[in-house]
Scaffold this motif. Structure first.
Motif, PDB file in Angstrom:
ATOM      1  N   ALA A 120       3.600 -14.563  34.325  1.00  0.00           N
ATOM      2  CA  ALA A 120       3.839 -14.471  32.883  1.00  0.00           C
ATOM      3  C   ALA A 120       2.731 -15.071  32.046  1.00  0.00           C
ATOM      4  O   ALA A 120       2.844 -15.129  30.833  1.00  0.00           O
ATOM      5  N   ALA A 121       1.657 -15.506  32.675  1.00  0.00           N
ATOM      6  CA  ALA A 121       0.615 -16.207  31.919  1.00  0.00           C
ATOM      7  C   ALA A 121      -0.045 -15.312  30.898  1.00  0.00           C
ATOM      8  O   ALA A 121      -0.350 -15.735  29.778  1.00  0.00           O
ATOM      9  N   ALA A 122      -0.270 -14.047  31.255  1.00  0.00           N
ATOM     10  CA  ALA A 122      -1.005 -13.166  30.346  1.00  0.00           C
ATOM     11  C   ALA A 122      -0.225 -12.877  29.080  1.00  0.00           C
ATOM     12  O   ALA A 122      -0.783 -12.804  27.983  1.00  0.00           O
ATOM     13  N   THR A 123       1.084 -12.750  29.191  1.00  0.00           N
ATOM     14  CA  THR A 123       1.872 -12.394  28.018  1.00  0.00           C
ATOM     15  C   THR A 123       2.346 -13.600  27.239  1.00  0.00           C
ATOM     16  O   THR A 123       2.664 -13.486  26.061  1.00  0.00           O
ATOM     17  N   MET A 124       2.413 -14.765  27.862  1.00  0.00           N
ATOM     18  CA  MET A 124       2.886 -15.967  27.166  1.00  0.00           C
ATOM     19  C   MET A 124       1.772 -16.731  26.484  1.00  0.00           C
ATOM     20  O   MET A 124       2.022 -17.732  25.850  1.00  0.00           O
ATOM     21  N   GLY A 125       0.544 -16.282  26.672  1.00  0.00           N
ATOM     22  CA  GLY A 125      -0.563 -16.988  26.028  1.00  0.00           C
ATOM     23  C   GLY A 125      -0.801 -18.345  26.637  1.00  0.00           C
ATOM     24  O   GLY A 125      -1.221 -19.265  25.971  1.00  0.00           O
TER      25      GLY A 125
ATOM     26  N   LEU B 143      16.408 -15.244  15.358  1.00  0.00           N
ATOM     27  CA  LEU B 143      16.013 -16.501  14.718  1.00  0.00           C
ATOM     28  C   LEU B 143      14.506 -16.678  14.731  1.00  0.00           C
ATOM     29  O   LEU B 143      13.924 -17.237  13.795  1.00  0.00           O
ATOM     30  N   VAL B 144      13.839 -16.228  15.792  1.00  0.00           N
ATOM     31  CA  VAL B 144      12.376 -16.340  15.853  1.00  0.00           C
ATOM     32  C   VAL B 144      11.733 -15.557  14.710  1.00  0.00           C
ATOM     33  O   VAL B 144      10.772 -16.010  14.077  1.00  0.00           O
ATOM     34  N   GLU B 145      12.273 -14.361  14.435  1.00  0.00           N
ATOM     35  CA  GLU B 145      11.710 -13.555  13.355  1.00  0.00           C
ATOM     36  C   GLU B 145      11.874 -14.241  12.000  1.00  0.00           C
ATOM     37  O   GLU B 145      11.028 -14.081  11.112  1.00  0.00           O
ATOM     38  N   ILE B 146      12.974 -14.987  11.835  1.00  0.00           N
ATOM     39  CA  ILE B 146      13.204 -15.662  10.554  1.00  0.00           C
ATOM     40  C   ILE B 146      12.419 -16.969  10.478  1.00  0.00           C
ATOM     41  O   ILE B 146      11.802 -17.281   9.468  1.00  0.00           O
ATOM     42  N   TRP B 147      12.446 -17.736  11.575  1.00  0.00           N
ATOM     43  CA  TRP B 147      11.764 -19.032  11.566  1.00  0.00           C
ATOM     44  C   TRP B 147      10.247 -18.886  11.574  1.00  0.00           C
ATOM     45  O   TRP B 147       9.538 -19.662  10.949  1.00  0.00           O
ATOM     46  N   PHE B 148       9.764 -17.912  12.324  1.00  0.00           N
ATOM     47  CA  PHE B 148       8.314 -17.695  12.454  1.00  0.00           C
ATOM     48  C   PHE B 148       7.991 -16.252  12.084  1.00  0.00           C
ATOM     49  O   PHE B 148       7.684 -15.429  12.950  1.00  0.00           O
ATOM     50  N   PRO B 149       8.092 -15.929  10.817  1.00  0.00           N
ATOM     51  CA  PRO B 149       7.867 -14.527  10.406  1.00  0.00           C
ATOM     52  C   PRO B 149       6.439 -14.083  10.704  1.00  0.00           C
ATOM     53  O   PRO B 149       5.477 -14.796  10.423  1.00  0.00           O
ATOM     54  N   GLY B 150       6.327 -12.899  11.322  1.00  0.00           N
ATOM     55  CA  GLY B 150       5.016 -12.326  11.618  1.00  0.00           C
ATOM     56  C   GLY B 150       4.358 -12.877  12.863  1.00  0.00           C
ATOM     57  O   GLY B 150       3.240 -12.462  13.193  1.00  0.00           O
ATOM     58  N   ASN B 151       5.002 -13.779  13.592  1.00  0.00           N
ATOM     59  CA  ASN B 151       4.400 -14.371  14.797  1.00  0.00           C
ATOM     60  C   ASN B 151       4.889 -13.574  16.005  1.00  0.00           C
ATOM     61  O   ASN B 151       5.908 -13.889  16.627  1.00  0.00           O
ATOM     62  N   ASP B 152       4.165 -12.535  16.353  1.00  0.00           N
ATOM     63  CA  ASP B 152       4.555 -11.683  17.478  1.00  0.00           C
ATOM     64  C   ASP B 152       4.413 -12.416  18.807  1.00  0.00           C
ATOM     65  O   ASP B 152       5.163 -12.151  19.754  1.00  0.00           O
ATOM     66  N   GLU B 153       3.458 -13.309  18.893  1.00  0.00           N
ATOM     67  CA  GLU B 153       3.253 -14.043  20.142  1.00  0.00           C
ATOM     68  C   GLU B 153       4.457 -14.928  20.447  1.00  0.00           C
ATOM     69  O   GLU B 153       4.928 -14.987  21.593  1.00  0.00           O
ATOM     70  N   ALA B 154       4.971 -15.626  19.439  1.00  0.00           N
ATOM     71  CA  ALA B 154       6.159 -16.452  19.651  1.00  0.00           C
ATOM     72  C   ALA B 154       7.364 -15.597  20.013  1.00  0.00           C
ATOM     73  O   ALA B 154       8.197 -15.985  20.849  1.00  0.00           O
ATOM     74  N   LEU B 155       7.469 -14.441  19.408  1.00  0.00           N
ATOM     75  CA  LEU B 155       8.585 -13.544  19.719  1.00  0.00           C
ATOM     76  C   LEU B 155       8.519 -13.082  21.165  1.00  0.00           C
ATOM     77  O   LEU B 155       9.521 -13.080  21.893  1.00  0.00           O
ATOM     78  N   GLU B 156       7.310 -12.717  21.641  1.00  0.00           N
ATOM     79  CA  GLU B 156       7.165 -12.273  23.025  1.00  0.00           C
ATOM     80  C   GLU B 156       7.421 -13.417  23.995  1.00  0.00           C
ATOM     81  O   GLU B 156       8.025 -13.236  25.062  1.00  0.00           O
ATOM     82  N   TYR B 157       6.961 -14.619  23.660  1.00  0.00           N
ATOM     83  CA  TYR B 157       7.172 -15.775  24.520  1.00  0.00           C
ATOM     84  C   TYR B 157       8.663 -16.049  24.699  1.00  0.00           C
ATOM     85  O   TYR B 157       9.144 -16.253  25.825  1.00  0.00           O
ATOM     86  N   ASN B 158       9.417 -16.062  23.624  1.00  0.00           N
ATOM     87  CA  ASN B 158      10.849 -16.319  23.726  1.00  0.00           C
ATOM     88  C   ASN B 158      11.571 -15.182  24.430  1.00  0.00           C
ATOM     89  O   ASN B 158      12.589 -15.403  25.094  1.00  0.00           O
ATOM     90  N   ARG B 159      11.044 -13.979  24.301  1.00  0.00           N
ATOM     91  CA  ARG B 159      11.661 -12.860  25.031  1.00  0.00           C
ATOM     92  C   ARG B 159      11.515 -13.071  26.533  1.00  0.00           C
ATOM     93  O   ARG B 159      12.453 -12.825  27.311  1.00  0.00           O
ATOM     94  N   ARG B 160      10.340 -13.572  26.956  1.00  0.00           N
ATOM     95  CA  ARG B 160      10.131 -13.851  28.371  1.00  0.00           C
ATOM     96  C   ARG B 160      11.039 -14.986  28.849  1.00  0.00           C
ATOM     97  O   ARG B 160      11.606 -14.921  29.948  1.00  0.00           O
ATOM     98  N   LEU B 161      11.150 -16.015  28.024  1.00  0.00           N
ATOM     99  CA  LEU B 161      12.039 -17.115  28.405  1.00  0.00           C
ATOM    100  C   LEU B 161      13.483 -16.646  28.524  1.00  0.00           C
ATOM    101  O   LEU B 161      14.227 -17.079  29.408  1.00  0.00           O
ATOM    102  N   MET B 162      13.877 -15.742  27.647  1.00  0.00           N
ATOM    103  CA  MET B 162      15.251 -15.241  27.713  1.00  0.00           C
ATOM    104  C   MET B 162      15.473 -14.432  28.986  1.00  0.00           C
ATOM    105  O   MET B 162      16.553 -14.497  29.600  1.00  0.00           O
ATOM    106  N   GLU B 163      14.455 -13.708  29.421  1.00  0.00           N
ATOM    107  CA  GLU B 163      14.586 -12.975  30.684  1.00  0.00           C
ATOM    108  C   GLU B 163      14.766 -13.947  31.845  1.00  0.00           C
ATOM    109  O   GLU B 163      15.529 -13.690  32.781  1.00  0.00           O
TER     110      GLU B 163
END
Length: 828
Positions: free
Chosen positions: A406-411, A363-383
């Motif tokens: 997680a500060a460095a990867t979550m921005g 859903l992140v890829e569809i809702w926020f296309p091209g936003n790699d930072e948001a994708l990585e942030y949600n991946r961390r939250l899912m972990e």
């Protein structure tokens, strides 16, 4: 040598000196007190008393000589093993040891000086001066002696009006053996304990006087009693502990700052003891959340305990800017609500907690296309949700705990979460727990802290659907904050040219304004000639927004319908007619024929409110190459004939334009000649006018010159007349002045003459005789000198005037000139 030995055995004591001498034959110790001199026997041994070992130690004679115990005014002596009769050794004699009261201790205030008995222990202590923020702790070591001597204590009151209260007999405390008492500097300024009472040393700095705690406003201290109870005292105050209390000390400080609260700051409190406050009763175990709405300044109390999460004591509000929101979980019923900004959100930690939503990566890829930072942030939250047993959200508290890793990867930065204040509130100012820079600013980085925000751009729309089936269309430009149970409906659109279903584009954003859909259409004319058309549709979505998402693949829906319409329309035309008017046929078929105003109605789809308002024909291709070549040749012939006609027409137009140019040239030359003649005539007339004007100007100039000269002469005449008149007036004035002066002078002379005449008439014979005696001639000269004005008026000399005056008198002879020798006198 014998003299030196004798001298060494002589004991000479000065005043205020004494020495202990042991008689080795009897074991007696004699206390010699100065001033005194004696010779010691061979059996006499000098000794000193060691207070630590409680034994007499042999020593040299010089070391045996010791000073008196001297306590000046304001000091006192603490004497152990006093004499039973209470008398000190007598000065100037040898004193035998009397019975001592072994084990007892007495306090003797100064001024005092005495020699101690052998076996006595003496300690001279300065009296205890106390400021208002100092105190003493005293202990009763002899209950009976303390009661007897309590009134003998030296206690100076802190203020004169408190003198009565400071008297020991007015306030006798409990003097039980071992009892500890506090002597406060606010009541007593000077203190010397009585017998039976001793001052306890402070164990850390080995001082008698102890420092109380001075509390300012917004400060407090904590006293811990031996029974485990705590006492909280607020400033301003000087705090004296009870004998059994000690100050709680943290990081070297015994006082702490109160906690500043506001409407956006709070404390999470646990009640650990029942109490009543403002008519409300609180039981053990109650939890309170105190904010600035309840009280702006918080002082701890014994019944309260602060609940900490990690190092966080104070709970700060979360700043929610406009256009953002936070998800707040109710811990009691599990409901998650959306709090929208702008506001300051201070959740109640007793029942609320801020959570962050975890979105599936797809859903992140569809809702926020091209936003790699948001994708990585949600991946961390899912972990993190996997570690928390598959929850669909992550609490702020858990996220802050995992923030350093997680500060460095979550921005994110630590600055986004307010730091907990120190447990020690010492200092003169409150310390704010945000980062401040001049000028004061607060940095907010809330990209991933709040609710899921969908930025819908201009010309786009999305459809939000919750778990109960409710639908909501959001039309841009707008930022929409998703409720926790809302998702965006996904559309699958055909792609490629021509549009196909093999590769579908998944998106949630619908372009509702100026949408563009391209397609390639294969059709056949009425004469069975295949054609291929490449078109581009301009599409808007109109009407009710709820209908826009009724068709999942609006691209396929549009292209299928337009293909059918175009194929039907082209089938009605032959290839030649269609090829010559292909664009018009396509546009009329799709968007309708032009009206009187030049507008076309367009093609509307009632199913989803879609309307094609324009179509662009990009290319039309004939499928049969032979027919295409024939049409091209026919077109070439038509074009060639058209070009020939156009060439002849252009030649005719050129010749016509040349002749017109010649006529215009001739007409222009004639007009130029006529204009030249007119200019010459005008020039001659101008020259004539110029000459006439010059003549008139010269005549006028001459006339003006003559007029000027005449006016000048007239002016000169006037000036001369005025000058003569002024001179005449001046001379007249001068003559008048001279006449007045002459008249004045005549009056003066007349008065003088009359005076002289009167004087002359008054001359007596005696005066005449006197004048003759003083030289008649000299007198006549002076009188003649005085008569000079009269001579001026009459036009005669002075001598003549005077002679006429004195004619017939004695003075006549004095004035007569002497006759010259051989000369006859002149006749008058």
């Amino acid at each position: 040598m014998p003299d030196d030995t004798r001298r060494e055995r002589d004991l000479i004591l000065a005043p205020n000196e004494h020495a202990f001498i042991l008689d080795e034959t009897k074991g007696n110790i004699v206390n010699y007190v100065g001033p005194h001199k004696t010779s010691l026997a061979n059996t006499d041994q000098p000794v000193v008393f060691n207070s630590n070992t409680k034994r007499f130690e042999r020593c040299l004679l010089e070391k045996a000589i010791q000073l008196f115990a001297i306590a000046p005014e304001g000091w006192y002596v603490m004497l152990k093993n006093p004499a039973k009769d209470g008398k000190p050794p007598t000065p100037g004699t040898a004193n035998s040891l009397p019975p001592l009261d072994i084990g007892r201790k007495v306090n003797i205030p100064g001024p005092v000086a005495f020699a101690p008995w052998p076996g006595q222990m003496v300690r001279v202590i300065q009296g205890h001066h106390l400021r208002s923020n100092q105190y003493l702790i005293v202990r009763v070591y002899d209950e009976e002696a303390a009661r007897v001597n309590w009134t003998n204590a030296v206690m100076k009151p802190a203020a004169p009006e408190d003198a009565a209260e400071a008297k020991p007999e007015n306030n006798i405390p409990d003097l039980t053996l071992g009892k500890l008492l506090v002597i406060k500097g606010t009541e007593v300024s000077f203190y010397i304990p009585p017998t039976g009472v001793e001052v306890v040393l402070e164990p850390h700095n080995k001082e008698y006087v102890r420092e109380a705690v001075t509390l300012e406003r917004l400060e407090y201290c904590i006293l811990l009693d031996e029974d485990g109870n705590k006492r909280f005292i607020k400033g301003p105050a000087v705090v004296f502990p009870k004998p059994t209390e000690t100050f709680i000390n943290k990081d070297g400080s015994r006082k702490f700052r109160a906690i500043e609260l506001s409407e956006i700051i709070g404390l999470y409190i646990k009640v650990i003891a029942p109490y009543e406050d403002n008519g409300k009763t609180y039981e053990v175990g109650d939890e309170l959340f105190i904010t600035g709405k309840d009280q702006m300044i918080y002082f701890p109390r014994p019944e309260h305990a602060i609940i900490r999460y990690g190092e966080q004591e104070v709970h700060y509000s979360a700043a929610i800017p406009a256009g953002e929101a936070r998800y707040v979980l109710n811990r009691s019923n599990g409901q998650i609500r959306l709090v929208k900004g702008p506001c300051m959100l201070l959740p109640d930690p007793r029942k609320e907690v801020i959570v962050r939503r975890v979105i599936d990566p797809k859903l992140v890829e569809i809702w926020f296309p091209g936003n790699d930072e948001a994708l990585e942030y949600n991946r961390r939250l899912m972990e993190m949700t996997r570690k928390e047993k598959g929850e669909e959200f992550v609490s702020e508290r858990a996220l802050k705990a995992a923030l350093p890793a997680a500060a460095a990867t979550m921005g994110m930065t630590e600055e986004a979460a307010p730091a907990a204040p120190s447990a020690e509130f010492a200092g003169d100012a409150f310390k704010r727990k945000q980062k401040y820079t001049p000028p004061r600013t607060i940095t907010l980085d809330t990209r991933y802290e709040g609710a899921v925000a969908i930025n819908v751009w201009t010309g786009y729309a999305v459809l939000a659907v919750n778990k109960t089936g409710e639908r909501k269309v959001i039309v841009g430009p707008k930022t929409y904050l998703l409720e926790y149970d809302e998702i965006l409906e996904i559309m699958k659109l055909s792609t490629g040219t021509p549009k196909q279903d093999e590769r579908l584009l998944k998106t949630v954003y619908l372009r509702v304004l100026h949408n563009k859909v391209s397609d390639v259409i294969d059709a056949e004319t009425s004469d069975l000639c295949p054609v291929k058309m490449r078109v581009s549709y301009r599409v808007n979505f109109e009407g009710e927004p709820e209908k826009w998402f009724n068709v999942e693949n609006y691209v396929k829906f549009l292209t299928d319908h337009t293909r059918s319409m175009l194929r039907n329309a082209i089938k009605r035309h032959g290839i030649e007619a269609f090829y010559s008017k292909s664009i018009q046929i396509i546009r009329d078929t799709i968007i309708g024929a032009s009206s009187d105003g030049g507008k076309r109605p367009g093609l509307t789809f009632e199913e989803n409110g879609m309307r094609i308002y324009d179509v662009e024909v990009l290319d039309v291709t004939i499928g049969d190459e032979t027919i295409s070549n024939l049409l091209v040749q026919s077109q070439h012939s038509a074009v060639q004939q058209t070009l020939e006609l156009a060439a002849e027409q252009r030649a005719f137009e050129v010749h016509q334009q040349k002749e017109a140019i010649r006529q215009n040239i001739a007409k222009t030359d004639a007009e130029t000649q006529q204009l030249f003649l007119d200019l010459q005539m005008a020039e001659a007339a101008k020259r004539l006018q110029l000459k006439l004007a010059q003549i008139a100007a010269d005549a006028e100039a001459d006339q003006r010159k003559l007029d000027a000269q005449l006016a000048q002469q007239q002016g000169l005449d006037t000036v001369n007349k005025a000058e003569l008149a002024r001179q005449d007036a001046k001379l007249t004035l001068e003559i008048s002045i001279m006449e007045r002066r002459q008249r004045q002078r005549l009056d003066e002379l007349k008065a003088e003459v009359e005076a002289v005449v009167s004087k002359a008439q008054a001359v007596s014979p005696q005066l005449i005789a006197a004048l003759q005696s003083f030289s008649e001639k000299a007198l006549a000269e002076r009188v003649a000198e005085s008569m000079s004005p009269l001579a001026i008026l009459g036009g005669k000399s002075v001598a003549e005037v005077f002679a006429q005056l004195v004619k017939g008198t004695i003075l006549e002879q004095a004035l007569a000139p002497s006759p010259l020798p051989d000369a006859a006198p002149k006749k008058k």
